[in-house]
Design a protein around this motif. Sequence first.
Motif, PDB file in Angstrom:
ATOM      1  N   ASN A  22     -16.010 -15.882  84.291  1.00  0.00           N
ATOM      2  CA  ASN A  22     -14.965 -16.253  85.249  1.00  0.00           C
ATOM      3  C   ASN A  22     -14.529 -17.702  85.051  1.00  0.00           C
ATOM      4  OD1 ASN A  22     -14.964 -13.723  86.395  1.00  0.00           O
ATOM      5  ND2 ASN A  22     -16.409 -14.288  88.010  1.00  0.00           N
ATOM      6  N   THR A  25     -12.429 -17.935  81.875  1.00  0.00           N
ATOM      7  CA  THR A  25     -11.128 -17.309  82.124  1.00  0.00           C
ATOM      8  C   THR A  25     -10.240 -18.251  82.931  1.00  0.00           C
ATOM      9  OG1 THR A  25     -12.128 -15.125  82.113  1.00  0.00           O
ATOM     10  CG2 THR A  25      -9.977 -15.318  83.146  1.00  0.00           C
ATOM     11  N   PHE A  26     -10.813 -18.862  83.967  1.00  0.00           N
ATOM     12  CA  PHE A  26     -10.056 -19.809  84.781  1.00  0.00           C
ATOM     13  C   PHE A  26      -9.596 -21.002  83.957  1.00  0.00           C
ATOM     14  CE2 PHE A  26     -10.176 -23.730  87.275  1.00  0.00           C
ATOM     15  CZ  PHE A  26      -9.134 -23.480  88.158  1.00  0.00           C
ATOM     16  N   LEU A  27     -10.481 -21.566  83.149  1.00  0.00           N
ATOM     17  CA  LEU A  27     -10.118 -22.735  82.337  1.00  0.00           C
ATOM     18  C   LEU A  27      -9.069 -22.377  81.288  1.00  0.00           C
ATOM     19  CD1 LEU A  27     -13.591 -24.448  81.864  1.00  0.00           C
ATOM     20  CD2 LEU A  27     -11.703 -25.150  83.340  1.00  0.00           C
ATOM     21  N   LEU A  29      -6.774 -19.948  81.494  1.00  0.00           N
ATOM     22  CA  LEU A  29      -5.487 -19.760  82.165  1.00  0.00           C
ATOM     23  C   LEU A  29      -4.921 -21.090  82.658  1.00  0.00           C
ATOM     24  CD1 LEU A  29      -6.168 -16.492  84.168  1.00  0.00           C
ATOM     25  CD2 LEU A  29      -4.697 -16.786  82.180  1.00  0.00           C
ATOM     26  N   LEU A  30      -5.782 -21.984  83.114  1.00  0.00           N
ATOM     27  CA  LEU A  30      -5.329 -23.303  83.534  1.00  0.00           C
ATOM     28  C   LEU A  30      -4.729 -24.065  82.360  1.00  0.00           C
ATOM     29  CD1 LEU A  30      -5.298 -25.461  85.845  1.00  0.00           C
ATOM     30  CD2 LEU A  30      -7.453 -26.257  84.887  1.00  0.00           C
ATOM     31  N   PHE A  31      -5.390 -24.029  81.215  1.00  0.00           N
ATOM     32  CA  PHE A  31      -4.886 -24.708  80.021  1.00  0.00           C
ATOM     33  C   PHE A  31      -3.542 -24.131  79.590  1.00  0.00           C
ATOM     34  CE2 PHE A  31      -4.652 -24.979  75.351  1.00  0.00           C
ATOM     35  CZ  PHE A  31      -4.583 -26.348  75.229  1.00  0.00           C
ATOM     36  N   ASN A  33      -1.354 -22.545  81.483  1.00  0.00           N
ATOM     37  CA  ASN A  33      -0.343 -22.914  82.476  1.00  0.00           C
ATOM     38  C   ASN A  33       0.106 -24.354  82.299  1.00  0.00           C
ATOM     39  OD1 ASN A  33      -0.138 -20.438  83.748  1.00  0.00           O
ATOM     40  ND2 ASN A  33      -1.791 -20.883  85.176  1.00  0.00           N
ATOM     41  N   LEU A  34      -0.826 -25.253  82.046  1.00  0.00           N
ATOM     42  CA  LEU A  34      -0.456 -26.649  81.830  1.00  0.00           C
ATOM     43  C   LEU A  34       0.317 -26.812  80.533  1.00  0.00           C
ATOM     44  CD1 LEU A  34      -3.646 -28.537  83.012  1.00  0.00           C
ATOM     45  CD2 LEU A  34      -1.467 -28.298  84.193  1.00  0.00           C
ATOM     46  N   SER A  37       3.775 -25.373  81.560  1.00  0.00           N
ATOM     47  CA  SER A  37       4.507 -25.958  82.678  1.00  0.00           C
ATOM     48  C   SER A  37       4.807 -27.445  82.501  1.00  0.00           C
ATOM     49  CB  SER A  37       3.746 -25.742  83.981  1.00  0.00           C
ATOM     50  OG  SER A  37       2.512 -26.428  83.945  1.00  0.00           O
TER      51      SER A  37
END
Length: 85
Positions: A22, A25-27, A29-31, A33-34, A37
């Motif tokens: 988890n 996966t979070f890291l 998706l965060l990477f 997105n950054l 974006s």
Amino acid sequence: MDVPNVGWNASPPLRQGSFARNLFTFLGLLFLNLLISIPILATLWAVWASLTAVAVSFAAAPLLAVTDYALNSTFYPTKFSSPSR
């Protein structure tokens, strides 16, 4: 004919992953997105800043031309449409 209850509305059981899975996966998706974006937001900010600069220059050109006329007593109609000096 009677249809048996086969559980059409039943949702599949949620799969619980490990904490490490988890977290990665979070890291990830965060990477992503950054990565996507930040350039988009920087582009939007640059467009906004350039439109603001254009609006300010369009508003300031006639005011500066009137000020130039008041100080120098010479009238040049072309100074109303372009930034002075």
